[in-house]
Design an enzyme around this catalytic site. Sequence first.
Site, PDB file in Angstrom:
ATOM      1  N   ASP A  34      -2.674  -6.403 -20.240  1.00 53.90           N
ATOM      2  CA  ASP A  34      -3.641  -6.659 -19.178  1.00 53.90           C
ATOM      3  C   ASP A  34      -4.871  -7.420 -19.668  1.00 53.90           C
ATOM      4  O   ASP A  34      -5.946  -7.281 -19.105  1.00 53.90           O
ATOM      5  CB  ASP A  34      -4.061  -5.316 -18.554  1.00 53.90           C
TER       6      ASP A  34
ATOM      7  N   CYS B 169       7.778   2.106   5.058  1.00 56.41           N
ATOM      8  CA  CYS B 169       6.549   2.824   4.709  1.00 56.41           C
ATOM      9  C   CYS B 169       5.375   1.854   4.579  1.00 56.41           C
ATOM     10  O   CYS B 169       5.492   0.799   3.958  1.00 56.41           O
ATOM     11  CB  CYS B 169       6.741   3.576   3.395  1.00 56.41           C
TER      12      CYS B 169
ATOM     13  N   CYS C 260       0.294   3.022   1.955  1.00 55.05           N
ATOM     14  CA  CYS C 260      -0.737   2.429   1.100  1.00 55.05           C
ATOM     15  C   CYS C 260      -1.627   1.479   1.883  1.00 55.05           C
ATOM     16  O   CYS C 260      -2.844   1.432   1.670  1.00 55.05           O
ATOM     17  CB  CYS C 260      -0.093   1.718  -0.089  1.00 55.05           C
TER      18      CYS C 260
ATOM     19  N   CYS D  16     -11.464  -5.234  -1.892  1.00 53.79           N
ATOM     20  CA  CYS D  16     -10.890  -4.108  -2.637  1.00 53.79           C
ATOM     21  C   CYS D  16     -12.005  -3.329  -3.332  1.00 53.79           C
ATOM     22  O   CYS D  16     -12.845  -3.903  -4.035  1.00 53.79           O
ATOM     23  CB  CYS D  16      -9.884  -4.629  -3.649  1.00 53.79           C
TER      24      CYS D  16
ATOM     25  N   CYS E 172      -4.729   3.752  -2.334  1.00 54.58           N
ATOM     26  CA  CYS E 172      -3.423   3.160  -2.034  1.00 54.58           C
ATOM     27  C   CYS E 172      -2.348   3.658  -2.994  1.00 54.58           C
ATOM     28  O   CYS E 172      -1.166   3.734  -2.631  1.00 54.58           O
ATOM     29  CB  CYS E 172      -3.507   1.637  -2.045  1.00 54.58           C
TER      30      CYS E 172
ATOM     31  N   CYS F  94       1.288   7.015  -2.191  1.00 52.66           N
ATOM     32  CA  CYS F  94       2.664   6.520  -2.329  1.00 52.66           C
ATOM     33  C   CYS F  94       3.649   7.685  -2.402  1.00 52.66           C
ATOM     34  O   CYS F  94       3.526   8.557  -3.270  1.00 52.66           O
ATOM     35  CB  CYS F  94       2.779   5.662  -3.584  1.00 52.66           C
TER      36      CYS F  94
END
Length: 378
Positions: free
Chosen positions: A138, A195, A198, A218, A248, A252
């Site tokens: 990342d 679904c 989220c 966000c 979000c 799940c």
Amino acid sequence: MTTSTSDTRTTELIRKRAVELGFDACRFADARAGWEAEARLRKFVEAGRYGEMGWMADTEARRRHPTAMWEGARSAIMLGVNYGPDHDPLEALEARDRGAISVYAQGDDYHELIKGRLKQLASFVASRFGGELKVFVDTAPLMEKPLAERAGLGWQGKHTNLVSRDFGSWLFLGSILTELELPSDGPSGGSCGQCRACLDACPTGAFPAPYQLDARRCISYLTIELKGPVPAELRPMLGNRIYGCDDCLAVCPWNKFAARAREQRLAAREALRSPALADLLELDDPAFRALFAKNPVKRIGRDRFLRNVLYAAGNSGDAALAAPVKRRLDDSSPLVRGAAVWALSRLLEPAAFARLGERAQEADEAVCAEWAAAALAP
């Protein structure tokens, strides 16, 4: 020189070593194959949905495909570490006088932890099988989620994060690109179906459509990446989220499987599970650095963090927080002072706030604008 091996014993040895090092998942993908991720990235950048994260536009060409960043990449070793919490992180949102810190940021910085494991695995691969390789966690222009999907670690859900059959939405990703020609595992299949939990859970409506994210709305972006004041219309939606947002991820349905690897969870620090806003409001820079030593929160700095805490105080409805918030009107940081003005406009009665404003001596333009906007607010 590229080393070729189609022997699955090679991948099984690498997988075995990865598990020994603490990884919960290890799968393999062809780093050269074409994908749709390039088109999605281009649309995201063209729409300006990256906000102040200009590096996403600056590195777009290198980010489009693994081989655009490193031409020698042949295979990707994709690793996952489960960080699923042992509780419902959304419960923290009910304690309005306390701060909610994203699950991943309640312990040591995962970048450092995973990077260490990746380097050990990379050393094993290089010494055992040869070939040049590169390690990522990342911190480079590599789209890890599409690679993880291709390797079969899961699939990108409607919230744009990876969803795993075994770990739900709670996976840290790491990757090793290598010159080795390794057998690919292939996608695992799976989908979100109908679904949309989220999408519906997002407090700020940051998803324009399924599988699309507008970072500018966000809460993770607003509380971490955004350097200046959060837009006034979004501040009430932050609630008591002071670093990141788990909404979000936490809703799940696949998360119920994350308990399978509970022993691998990264340890949270008790002091960061649900810290009192009153205590956080008193942080000076040395105290901030001490509290968040070796923790990801440290990288945003004390001033940006205090901005978030002050917004949370303003959203708390707790008049007892007015006193520590007032002390921040004398803070050395204009960002902090401006956030304190907004918080007090919500904690004090209008007459008391007006009297405070009359006595205020403020030279910074942005902070003066906060006073003026608060005075006009209904």
